[in-house]
Design a protein around this motif. Structure first.
Motif, mmCIF file in Angstrom:
data_model
loop_
_atom_site.group_PDB
_atom_site.id
_atom_site.type_symbol
_atom_site.label_atom_id
_atom_site.label_comp_id
_atom_site.label_asym_id
_atom_site.label_seq_id
_atom_site.Cartn_x
_atom_site.Cartn_y
_atom_site.Cartn_z
ATOM 1 N N THR A 7 -21.508 10.599 -0.934
ATOM 2 C CA THR A 7 -20.360 10.512 -0.036
ATOM 3 C C THR A 7 -19.093 10.315 -0.864
ATOM 4 O OG1 THR A 7 -21.698 9.607 1.746
ATOM 5 C CG2 THR A 7 -19.331 9.188 1.850
ATOM 6 N N LEU A 8 -18.064 11.059 -0.501
ATOM 7 C CA LEU A 8 -16.738 10.903 -1.106
ATOM 8 C C LEU A 8 -15.883 10.114 -0.132
ATOM 9 C CD1 LEU A 8 -14.424 11.544 -3.105
ATOM 10 C CD2 LEU A 8 -14.094 13.687 -1.845
ATOM 11 N N LEU A 9 -15.415 8.953 -0.567
ATOM 12 C CA LEU A 9 -14.472 8.146 0.201
ATOM 13 C C LEU A 9 -13.104 8.345 -0.430
ATOM 14 C CD1 LEU A 9 -13.491 5.964 2.179
ATOM 15 C CD2 LEU A 9 -14.373 4.244 0.583
ATOM 16 N N THR A 10 -12.161 8.832 0.354
ATOM 17 C CA THR A 10 -10.794 9.028 -0.113
ATOM 18 C C THR A 10 -9.888 8.090 0.665
ATOM 19 O OG1 THR A 10 -11.274 11.360 -0.553
ATOM 20 C CG2 THR A 10 -8.950 10.714 -0.473
ATOM 21 N N VAL A 11 -9.085 7.322 -0.061
ATOM 22 C CA VAL A 11 -8.184 6.346 0.548
ATOM 23 C C VAL A 11 -6.771 6.638 0.076
ATOM 24 C CG1 VAL A 11 -7.612 3.895 0.789
ATOM 25 C CG2 VAL A 11 -10.015 4.590 0.482
ATOM 26 N N PHE A 12 -5.847 6.750 1.012
ATOM 27 C CA PHE A 12 -4.426 6.861 0.720
ATOM 28 C C PHE A 12 -3.780 5.561 1.169
ATOM 29 C CE2 PHE A 12 -5.965 11.123 1.506
ATOM 30 C CZ PHE A 12 -5.446 11.844 0.439
ATOM 31 N N THR A 13 -3.058 4.913 0.255
ATOM 32 C CA THR A 13 -2.476 3.623 0.615
ATOM 33 C C THR A 13 -1.297 3.274 -0.292
ATOM 34 O OG1 THR A 13 -3.005 1.337 1.192
ATOM 35 C CG2 THR A 13 -3.992 2.201 -0.837
ATOM 36 N N GLU A 14 -0.712 2.142 -0.029
ATOM 37 C CA GLU A 14 0.428 1.651 -0.788
ATOM 38 C C GLU A 14 0.002 1.247 -2.200
ATOM 39 O OE1 GLU A 14 2.386 -1.466 1.454
ATOM 40 O OE2 GLU A 14 1.815 -0.471 3.323
ATOM 41 N N ALA A 15 0.791 1.634 -3.179
ATOM 42 C CA ALA A 15 0.471 1.350 -4.577
ATOM 43 C C ALA A 15 0.389 -0.151 -4.864
ATOM 44 C CB ALA A 15 1.494 2.010 -5.490
ATOM 45 N N THR A 16 1.076 -0.955 -4.079
ATOM 46 C CA THR A 16 1.046 -2.408 -4.310
ATOM 47 C C THR A 16 -0.350 -2.997 -4.125
ATOM 48 O OG1 THR A 16 1.678 -2.839 -2.016
ATOM 49 C CG2 THR A 16 3.453 -2.738 -3.643
ATOM 50 N N LEU A 17 -1.241 -2.280 -3.452
ATOM 51 C CA LEU A 17 -2.600 -2.768 -3.222
ATOM 52 C C LEU A 17 -3.581 -2.409 -4.340
ATOM 53 C CD1 LEU A 17 -3.097 -1.973 0.570
ATOM 54 C CD2 LEU A 17 -2.750 -4.210 -0.494
ATOM 55 N N GLU A 18 -3.144 -1.639 -5.309
ATOM 56 C CA GLU A 18 -4.080 -1.117 -6.302
ATOM 57 C C GLU A 18 -4.958 -2.195 -6.938
ATOM 58 O OE1 GLU A 18 -4.127 1.397 -10.489
ATOM 59 O OE2 GLU A 18 -2.414 1.618 -9.140
ATOM 60 N N HIS A 19 -4.369 -3.261 -7.426
ATOM 61 C CA HIS A 19 -5.141 -4.265 -8.154
ATOM 62 C C HIS A 19 -6.136 -5.011 -7.263
ATOM 63 C CE1 HIS A 19 -2.981 -3.477 -11.800
ATOM 64 N NE2 HIS A 19 -1.839 -3.600 -11.152
ATOM 65 N N VAL A 20 -5.762 -5.333 -6.046
ATOM 66 C CA VAL A 20 -6.712 -6.026 -5.165
ATOM 67 C C VAL A 20 -7.822 -5.078 -4.707
ATOM 68 C CG1 VAL A 20 -5.100 -7.797 -4.413
ATOM 69 C CG2 VAL A 20 -5.325 -5.718 -3.076
ATOM 70 N N LEU A 21 -7.507 -3.807 -4.523
ATOM 71 C CA LEU A 21 -8.533 -2.844 -4.128
ATOM 72 C C LEU A 21 -9.535 -2.610 -5.251
ATOM 73 C CD1 LEU A 21 -6.447 -0.274 -2.073
ATOM 74 C CD2 LEU A 21 -7.924 -2.108 -1.224
ATOM 75 N N ILE A 22 -9.065 -2.605 -6.484
ATOM 76 C CA ILE A 22 -9.989 -2.475 -7.616
ATOM 77 C C ILE A 22 -10.961 -3.651 -7.637
ATOM 78 C CG2 ILE A 22 -10.135 -2.577 -10.145
ATOM 79 C CD1 ILE A 22 -7.549 -0.860 -10.179
#
Length: 100
Positions: A7-22
């Motif tokens: 499965t490919l999960l693609t997420v488009f979101t605000e760059a400010t969330l990058e570190h918490v999403l990682i």
């Protein structure tokens, strides 16, 4: 040539969330991801990255369906109501399935 489904999960979101999403992705045991800058227009207007608050990212993750669904449910519960975020799931066929 032999492929396996993932499965490919693609997420488009605000760059400010990058570190918490990682951190979220790592915590869920997902083995890899790709993050790119993204620009476009949607329900919240044009996101053109001309200033820090208008930067978006695209995160792509190929993994097993249960992992993708778990992460997607987490994103919906934790971030959807307060951040610009959309996500989609699609079935893909991969070579070298052991990488995912």
């Amino acid at each position: 040539m032999q492929t396996e489904k993932r499965t490919l999960l693609t997420v488009f979101t605000e760059a400010t969330l990058e570190h918490v999403l990682i951190k979220d992705i790592d915590r869920l045991g997902i083995r890899g991801y790709t993050i790119c800058d993204a620009r476009g227009k949607g329900s919240r207007g044009v996101r053109d990255a001309t200033w820090d608050e208008s930067k978006n990212i695209r995160i792509e993750i190929i993994c097993a369906r249960p992992q993708a669904e778990t992460l997607l449910a987490h994103l919906q519960e934790r971030y959807y109501s307060n951040y610009a975020m959309v996500a989609c799931l699609s079935e893909v066929e991969v070579l070298r399935p052991g990488k995912f």
